[in-house]
Design a protein around this motif. Structure first.
Motif, short mmCIF file in Angstrom:
data_model
loop_
_atom_site.label_atom_id
_atom_site.label_comp_id
_atom_site.label_asym_id
_atom_site.label_seq_id
_atom_site.Cartn_x
_atom_site.Cartn_y
_atom_site.Cartn_z
N ALA A 80 0.75 -0.92 -0.22
CA ALA A 80 0.10 0.05 0.01
C ALA A 80 0.79 1.32 0.06
O ALA A 80 0.39 2.13 -0.69
CB ALA A 80 -0.91 -0.10 1.21
N ASP A 117 -7.70 -5.14 0.12
CA ASP A 117 -8.85 -4.40 -0.48
C ASP A 117 -8.65 -3.14 -0.90
O ASP A 117 -8.98 -2.80 -2.12
CB ASP A 117 -9.93 -4.51 0.42
CG ASP A 117 -10.39 -6.09 0.92
OD1 ASP A 117 -10.03 -6.91 0.00
OD2 ASP A 117 -11.17 -6.17 1.94
N SER A 118 -7.95 -2.01 -0.14
CA SER A 118 -7.65 -0.80 -0.51
C SER A 118 -6.90 -0.61 -1.82
O SER A 118 -6.82 0.04 -2.80
CB SER A 118 -7.14 0.02 0.43
OG SER A 118 -6.01 -0.60 1.04
#
Length: 190
Positions: A80, A117-118
């Motif tokens: 991320a 998920d992000s």
């Protein structure tokens, strides 16, 4: 056309060995290759990143925002953290392992939920792999890096034998057998 790969993780996970194996395989294939030094805190637990660029002629290993074709992430939060460097059609191969950053360790923050998920929501193609049990099965939890290189290798146009030769040339003899097993486990993973 040049390609760019980022190897991201946490200090102590073996990102340098992974980048040496990658660089060796790419050189064997005849590419011009530039590999950066580790950027970030390489002490155990700090965020680290290695840039690898290859192609016909490469002038700099540095990868900017939106330039990476692939991010090989040794930990979810690192995937991320570096996502802004991924091309819109880029791919992330990520170890599902969670390693608490210092802010979580000291109780200042909580490890975020649904990190992958992000990453997907941002449009990245994501291939998840729980590399730790495969590394342990190969003989050492420290072989997560080579499991992940194996998973990445099957997504390239480089023959498996070239990858195996790269592992053999980069890993000390006393750890070679377990790292070859780790590579095979990653290469044959879903």
């Amino acid at each position: 056309m040049n390609k760019a790969i980022m190897i991201v993780g946490v200090g102590g996970q073996g990102t340098l060995l992974a980048s040496r194996i990658l660089g060796s395989a790419l050189l064997s294939k005849g590419y011009d290759v530039k590999v950066s030094e580790v950027h970030g805190m390489s002490q155990r637990g700090g965020s680290v990143v290695t840039y690898v660029k290859y192609g016909e002629k490469v002038y700099s290993p540095v990868i900017g925002e939106g330039e990476a074709d692939l991010i090989l992430a040794f930990e979810q939060l690192e995937a991320a953290r570096w996502l802004s460097c991924l091309k819109p059609d880029g791919k992330v191969i990520v170890n599902t392992q969670k390693i608490d950053p210092m802010s979580v360790v000291i109780g200042d923050k909580a490890y975020p939920d649904a990190v992958l998920d992000s990453v997907r929501a941002a449009g990245a193609q994501v291939q998840e792999l729980d590399a730790l049990p495969l590394a342990v099965e190969a003989g050492s939890a420290k072989a997560v890096n080579v499991v992940l290189i194996g998973a990445m290798a099957k997504n390239t146009d480089i023959d498996k034998e070239i990858w195996l030769d790269a592992v053999k040339s980069c890993v000390p003899t006393k750890f070679l057998e377990l790292n070859l097993k780790a590579f095979e486990f990653g290469y044959s993973s879903k």
